[in-house]
Design a protein around this motif. Structure first.
Motif, mmCIF file in Angstrom:
data_model
loop_
_atom_site.group_PDB
_atom_site.id
_atom_site.type_symbol
_atom_site.label_atom_id
_atom_site.label_comp_id
_atom_site.label_asym_id
_atom_site.label_seq_id
_atom_site.Cartn_x
_atom_site.Cartn_y
_atom_site.Cartn_z
ATOM 1 N N PRO A 1 0.809 -1.229 0.000
ATOM 2 C CA PRO A 1 0.000 0.000 0.000
ATOM 3 C C PRO A 1 0.839 1.274 0.000
ATOM 4 N N ALA A 2 2.009 1.233 0.626
ATOM 5 C CA ALA A 2 2.864 2.424 0.637
ATOM 6 C C ALA A 2 3.341 2.766 -0.772
ATOM 7 N N GLN A 3 3.620 1.733 -1.570
ATOM 8 C CA GLN A 3 4.047 1.976 -2.947
ATOM 9 C C GLN A 3 2.887 2.473 -3.812
ATOM 10 N N VAL A 4 1.685 2.006 -3.518
ATOM 11 C CA VAL A 4 0.509 2.509 -4.234
ATOM 12 C C VAL A 4 0.345 4.006 -3.973
ATOM 13 N N GLN A 5 0.466 4.409 -2.715
ATOM 14 C CA GLN A 5 0.334 5.830 -2.392
ATOM 15 C C GLN A 5 1.460 6.644 -3.022
ATOM 16 N N ARG A 6 2.642 6.077 -3.058
ATOM 17 C CA ARG A 6 3.767 6.785 -3.690
ATOM 18 C C ARG A 6 3.472 7.019 -5.175
ATOM 19 N N ALA A 7 2.894 6.032 -5.839
ATOM 20 C CA ALA A 7 2.545 6.196 -7.253
ATOM 21 C C ALA A 7 1.511 7.300 -7.431
ATOM 22 N N LEU B 1 -6.871 0.438 -6.242
ATOM 23 C CA LEU B 1 -6.052 -0.459 -5.421
ATOM 24 C C LEU B 1 -6.017 0.019 -3.975
ATOM 25 N N ARG B 2 -5.800 1.305 -3.805
ATOM 26 C CA ARG B 2 -5.709 1.847 -2.443
ATOM 27 C C ARG B 2 -7.046 1.767 -1.716
ATOM 28 N N ASP B 3 -8.104 2.243 -2.362
ATOM 29 C CA ASP B 3 -9.393 2.333 -1.684
ATOM 30 C C ASP B 3 -10.023 0.965 -1.457
ATOM 31 N N GLY B 4 -9.680 -0.011 -2.320
ATOM 32 C CA GLY B 4 -10.194 -1.368 -2.136
ATOM 33 C C GLY B 4 -9.331 -2.212 -1.226
ATOM 34 N N HIS B 5 -8.210 -1.641 -0.763
ATOM 35 C CA HIS B 5 -7.279 -2.353 0.128
ATOM 36 C C HIS B 5 -6.823 -3.676 -0.496
ATOM 37 N N TYR B 6 -6.610 -3.654 -1.813
ATOM 38 C CA TYR B 6 -6.182 -4.866 -2.501
ATOM 39 C C TYR B 6 -4.675 -5.057 -2.331
ATOM 40 N N THR B 7 -4.283 -6.241 -1.941
ATOM 41 C CA THR B 7 -2.861 -6.574 -1.865
ATOM 42 C C THR B 7 -2.510 -7.780 -2.726
ATOM 43 N N SER B 8 -3.512 -8.539 -3.161
ATOM 44 C CA SER B 8 -3.297 -9.691 -4.038
ATOM 45 C C SER B 8 -4.649 -10.134 -4.566
ATOM 46 N N GLY B 9 -4.629 -11.183 -5.394
ATOM 47 C CA GLY B 9 -5.874 -11.749 -5.883
ATOM 48 C C GLY B 9 -6.265 -11.238 -7.255
#
Length: 626
Positions: free
Chosen positions: A182-188, A396-404
């Protein structure tokens, strides 16, 4: 390199021999006494061989060539504009064989229509190849760019298949299992939005082009200087300034302190090209109405080689502020993609000045609050590759997706949009070229993507080779599709094909440059197509309104640069029907479209066939054709 700025007489002679010029520059001097006034003679007079001004760089006013004036007609439905350009000053010729529009090089400042020298209009001469700046200071920097950092973030999502640098493998991406940090998603998201990024020289320069109203600066009337930060990477030039106010230095020369960072794959020749107006005082001054500004010349101020991973600081001299039209910074190594324009914000076009057009589109201060920022970003097309990346990263961030599977689908969407973003020489997914057009332009993210018929390689150096002379291939059909949810515009300008150009730049090979072979030199510019409004697209989903005060949109008599060809009062908006968006898209948006039928009555310049851009939101909304 220092020695190149303090050249010996021997070096001067060697360069002069190489370029076929004498070793003695013609110093800029007043005109001899006894000549008639510059504005004497019939309207549209052009100084020709043998007249009293022969040998001096002079204005080339009026209707060139004595032919009929330019004609521009819009169809009753408001969707097609047909243009017959003005006529050439020169006999017809093939510019790649024997260019009659290539003027003799004169090492001298240009004169305006009052017979006055315009300071700082000679950028290069045999004695001083870099005539308008001293040696730049050069330091090392981290060359990481928005591209390399986004690429690394995407690679980090894949557990397998990465190379030892954490980038994509040879196939472009990995099929391994996803692990989203998630930290990398926010960085993007921060990179795309232009939020602060620690330890990055590009911090604050968004990939999403929504912050035009905040990219305004004023030349300091005391120091007579303005500071501008520019970055080069891949096919991009971005700057922290796109609108400039020169009202405080109308009668004074001034400087720009450029800090230019060449990031990953950003090597190029630094070539800011100033487009100059004739002196408005020759036509009644700024308060005289729409006829006060007329085209004069454009010139590359420098053509200095830069290497990636380096910062260059220049102090570039400019003509007095009343002559300032704008500065076109371009990179010939990745052209037409690599370009950025800094406009005179007080120019009026289609009824508003250029700062007002940005404010109407994005609000007065789009980066002042999160609400302002989101409303401004909401005006960017959802078909824009940059916006598609932003939407998917937010999901990705708002759905809290990390895999799948859901995460995999979003990452796949981001990777496809990332690839589209890197290729402005093709239309992004969801947009099709018009089969009846020679060129299809897609307006999105306040920039331009393009398809040129006959080109299948999006990495190619694109040329419009059909146009050879005024009688061979001198017609182009250009289809413009606007995907952004704000009004855009179309305009085209000639860089010396009609009125002539000089190859003023000297050989810069001793410092790794290429000036004499690729620079625009000094040319007499003139519009091909006057501004045409391309209405906003209609989004499939509701967007938040931006906030603009009535005071911000007030006219400013005496403080506007008004050129007749720019339609400063917006008369064409009253004359022609405003067409509604009519082109459906797969994402539910309805896109706006317009066709330009452009007929040239002159031969092209061999350096650039034609310049085309959005005159309401210039900045990086350019797609020139060689």
């Amino acid at each position: 390199m220092q020695g190149y700025f303090k050249r010996t007489a021997l070096a001067v002679s060697a360069t002069a021999f190489l370029l076929g010029t004498s070793g003695l520059a013609w110093a800029s001097t007043p005109l001899p006494a006894g000549l008639p006034p510059c504005l004497s003679g019939p309207p549209g007079q052009v100084w020709q061989l043998g007249d009293p001004y022969d040998g001096y760089p002079m204005p080339r006013p009026g209707t060139p060539g004595g032919g009929p004036p330019q004609q521009q007609v819009t169809s009753p439905d408001g969707k097609t504009t047909t243009v017959q350009t003005g006529h050439s000053l020169f006999p017809e010729s093939d510019p790649w064989d024997n260019p009659t529009n290539l003027l003799p090089t004169v090492y001298h400042d240009v004169y305006d229509s009052l017979c006055h020298l315009v300071p700082n209009t000679l950028s290069s001469s045999p004695e001083h190849p870099y005539n308008l700046h001293d040696e730049p200071t050069v330091t090392d920097i981290d060359k990481s760019s928005p591209y390399t950092d986004l690429e690394a973030i995407l690679a980090s999502f894949h557990q397998a298949g990465n190379d030892d640098k954490g980038r994509f493998d040879n196939n472009g991406k990995s099929n391994g299992p996803l692990r989203i940090d998630p930290a990398q998603v926010q960085r993007a998201i921060d990179i795309l939005e232009g939020n602060p990024i620690p330890n990055r020289v590009y911090s604050g320069m968004p990939v999403l082009h929504y912050n035009g109203p905040d990219k305004q600066k004023t030349v300091d009337p005391v120091t007579k200087n303005v500071n501008v930060h520019v970055i080069y990477y891949r096919s991009h030039i971005e700057a922290d300034t796109s609108l400039l106010d020169t009202m405080g230095v109308l009668d004074d020369t001034w400087t720009i302190t450029y800090t230019v960072d060449s990031l990953d794959k950003g090597s190029d020749d630094f070539s800011p090209s100033t487009m100059t107006f004739d002196d408005p005082n020759a036509f009644g001054g700024l308060a005289s109405g729409a006829n006060s500004m007329k085209p004069l010349i454009m010139q590359d101020l420098t053509f200095f080689p830069q290497k990636e991973g380096k910062r260059y600081v220049y102090h570039l001299k400019q003509s007095p502020g009343r002559f300032f039209n704008g500065i076109y910074t371009w990179g010939w190594r990745v052209h037409p993609g690599r370009v950025q324009f800094m406009e005179n914000q007080n120019k009026a076009a289609l009824g508003h000045n250029l700062l007002q057009w940005e404010q109407l589109s994005f609000g007065e201060h789009p980066m002042a609050s999160r609400a302002n920022q989101l409303a401004a970003i909401g005006k960017i097309s959802n078909l824009a590759p940059e916006k598609r990346m932003w939407n998917a990263f937010n999901a990705l961030r708002d759905g809290h997706y990390t895999s799948g599977p859901a995460a995999a689908a979003l990452v796949s969407e981001i990777e496809a949009a990332f690839d589209d973003w890197d290729h402005r020489g093709r239309l992004p997914r969801g947009v099709q070229p018009d089969p009846n057009a020679d060129i299809t332009l897609f307006y999105a993210n306040n920039t331009i993507y393009a398809h040129v018929k006959g080109y299948t390689d999006p990495n190619a150096h694109m040329e419009y080779t059909q146009w050879v002379t005024r009688s061979k291939g001198n017609k182009a059909v250009i289809k413009i599709i606007n995907g952004d949810y704000f009004d855009r515009g179309y305009m085209s300008v000639d860089f010396g094909g009609m009125r002539g150009w000089e190859n003023t730049f000297q050989n810069t090979v001793p410092v790794g440059g290429d000036g004499a072979w690729f620079t625009f030199g000094r040319e007499h510019w003139f519009p091909n197509v006057f501004p045409v409004l391309i209405p906003a697209a209609t989004p499939g989903n509701t967007t938040a309104p931006v906030q603009v005060s009535p005071q911000a949109l007030m006219r400013r008599p005496g403080r506007e640069f008004r050129e007749t060809e720019l339609d400063p009062d917006g008369d064409s908006l009253k004359k022609y029907k405003r067409p509604l968006p009519s082109l459906p898209s797969a994402n539910g948006d309805t896109l706006s479209e317009h066709t330009i039928v452009l007929n040239w009555n002159f031969d092209p310049s061999r350096r650039l066939r034609f310049y085309q851009f959005d005159p309401l939101h210039h900045d990086v909304a350019v797609f020139s054709m060689h």
